[in-house]
Write an enzyme that holds these catalytic residues in place. Structure first.
Site, PDB file in Angstrom:
ATOM      1  N   HIS A  16      37.287  27.971 -16.903  1.00 32.49           N
ATOM      2  CA  HIS A  16      36.374  28.439 -17.860  1.00 32.49           C
ATOM      3  C   HIS A  16      34.901  27.996 -17.385  1.00 32.49           C
ATOM      4  CE1 HIS A  16      39.828  29.250 -20.332  1.00 32.49           C
ATOM      5  NE2 HIS A  16      40.501  28.190 -19.965  1.00 32.49           N
ATOM      6  N   ARG A  17      34.287  28.676 -17.776  1.00 28.24           N
ATOM      7  CA  ARG A  17      32.600  28.418 -17.515  1.00 28.24           C
ATOM      8  C   ARG A  17      32.338  27.448 -18.501  1.00 28.24           C
ATOM      9  NH1 ARG A  17      27.448  32.423 -17.997  1.00 28.24           N
ATOM     10  NH2 ARG A  17      25.957  30.828 -17.565  1.00 28.24           N
ATOM     11  N   SER A 204      32.310  20.595 -22.143  1.00 27.66           N
ATOM     12  CA  SER A 204      33.704  20.279 -22.448  1.00 27.66           C
ATOM     13  C   SER A 204      34.066  20.985 -23.799  1.00 27.66           C
ATOM     14  CB  SER A 204      33.681  18.802 -22.784  1.00 27.66           C
ATOM     15  OG  SER A 204      33.550  18.243 -21.258  1.00 27.66           O
ATOM     16  N   ARG A 205      33.587  22.084 -24.043  1.00 28.87           N
ATOM     17  CA  ARG A 205      34.063  22.922 -25.409  1.00 28.87           C
ATOM     18  C   ARG A 205      33.707  22.174 -26.679  1.00 28.87           C
ATOM     19  NH1 ARG A 205      33.783  25.861 -22.065  1.00 28.87           N
ATOM     20  NH2 ARG A 205      35.415  27.607 -21.285  1.00 28.87           N
ATOM     21  N   LEU A 206      32.832  21.256 -26.535  1.00 25.97           N
ATOM     22  CA  LEU A 206      32.189  20.383 -27.718  1.00 25.97           C
ATOM     23  C   LEU A 206      30.929  20.983 -28.184  1.00 25.97           C
ATOM     24  CD1 LEU A 206      33.025  16.817 -26.660  1.00 25.97           C
ATOM     25  CD2 LEU A 206      34.398  18.422 -28.063  1.00 25.97           C
TER      26      LEU A 206
END
Length: 232
Positions: A16-17, A204-206
């Site tokens: 995932h980017r 980190s998808r945050l």
């Protein structure tokens, strides 16, 4: 992005980017109105995003069956977001059955998304005419020729286009002076928002998420907004 095909009937995305938007996004840094915040972000997207006006429009039937498609956002006025289409199309029929819609913009180049939910209404005929006259001649003729969302035979659309050109006297010599009027079955829809969310990509998808909710009881013409940060 790494893609693995473990079996003929499967696809797996295994990487995932990572996103990172340097500008802070929080309830204290956003505009008091989501329409003003959208104007700011849309202005910043000019030149950086290939087609920032592309947006998805999601509708549902009266029975709750959803459908989505991409259209072109054309105007933001004091009430909401405007796009244009055939009033006999699937999206328009569903908006007549259930007059609410959801919009989504995704700007990959700047790692931003915007999500809108609200009530829909037709724009005035005068507003639709003003926009229709600004369209290229081919697009105006196409609006007449296309029975949008209906099943057609091979070559049928071209045949209808030829009939429309003949009807309005469009020739290669006269194409710049021909007046092609607004069809009765074509015009604009406005989405008047009750909810608007701004999303800014972070590692980190945050991700940063800020949501505007129209305060219950406040009017659509002079809305008040509750602004919250949402968990990623």
């Amino acid at each position: 992005m790494d893609v693995v095909i473990p079996a003929p009937d499967k696809i797996k995305v295994t990487s995932h980017r990572q996103y990172h938007t340097p500008d802070p996004l929080d309830p204290l840094s956003t505009a008091p109105s989501p329409l003003d915040q959208f104007r700011a972000w849309f202005t910043e997207a000019q030149g950086a995003v290939l087609e920032p006006e592309a947006m998805s429009v999601s509708t549902t039937t009266a029975a709750g069956v959803p459908s989505s498609r991409f259209v072109l956002f054309k105007e933001l006025d004091g009430r909401g977001f405007v796009f244009y289409t055939n009033y006999d199309s699937r999206k328009s029929r569903e908006l007549l059955e259930n007059p609410r819609a959801a919009l989504a913009f995704y700007w990959r180049e700047v790692h931003r998304q915007i999500r809108v939910v609200g009530r829909v209404e037709k724009v005035s005929k005068e507003q639709s005419e003003e926009y229709f006259k600004s369209r290229p001649l081919g697009s105006r003729l196409g609006a007449w020729a296309s029975e949008q969302s209906t099943v057609v035979g091979e070559g049928e659309v071209k045949a209808r286009l030829d009939q429309v050109r003949e009807r309005f006297g469009v020739t290669d010599e006269a194409k710049d002076v021909v007046d092609v009027p607004l069809p009765e079955f074509w015009g604009g829809w406005r989405v008047v928002p009750d909810e608007v969310e701004f999303w800014s990509g972070q590692p980190s998808r945050l991700h940063d998420r800020v949501r505007y909710l129209r305060v219950e009881g406040s009017s659509e013409s002079a809305p008040q907004w509750k602004i919250d940060r949402l968990s990623p």
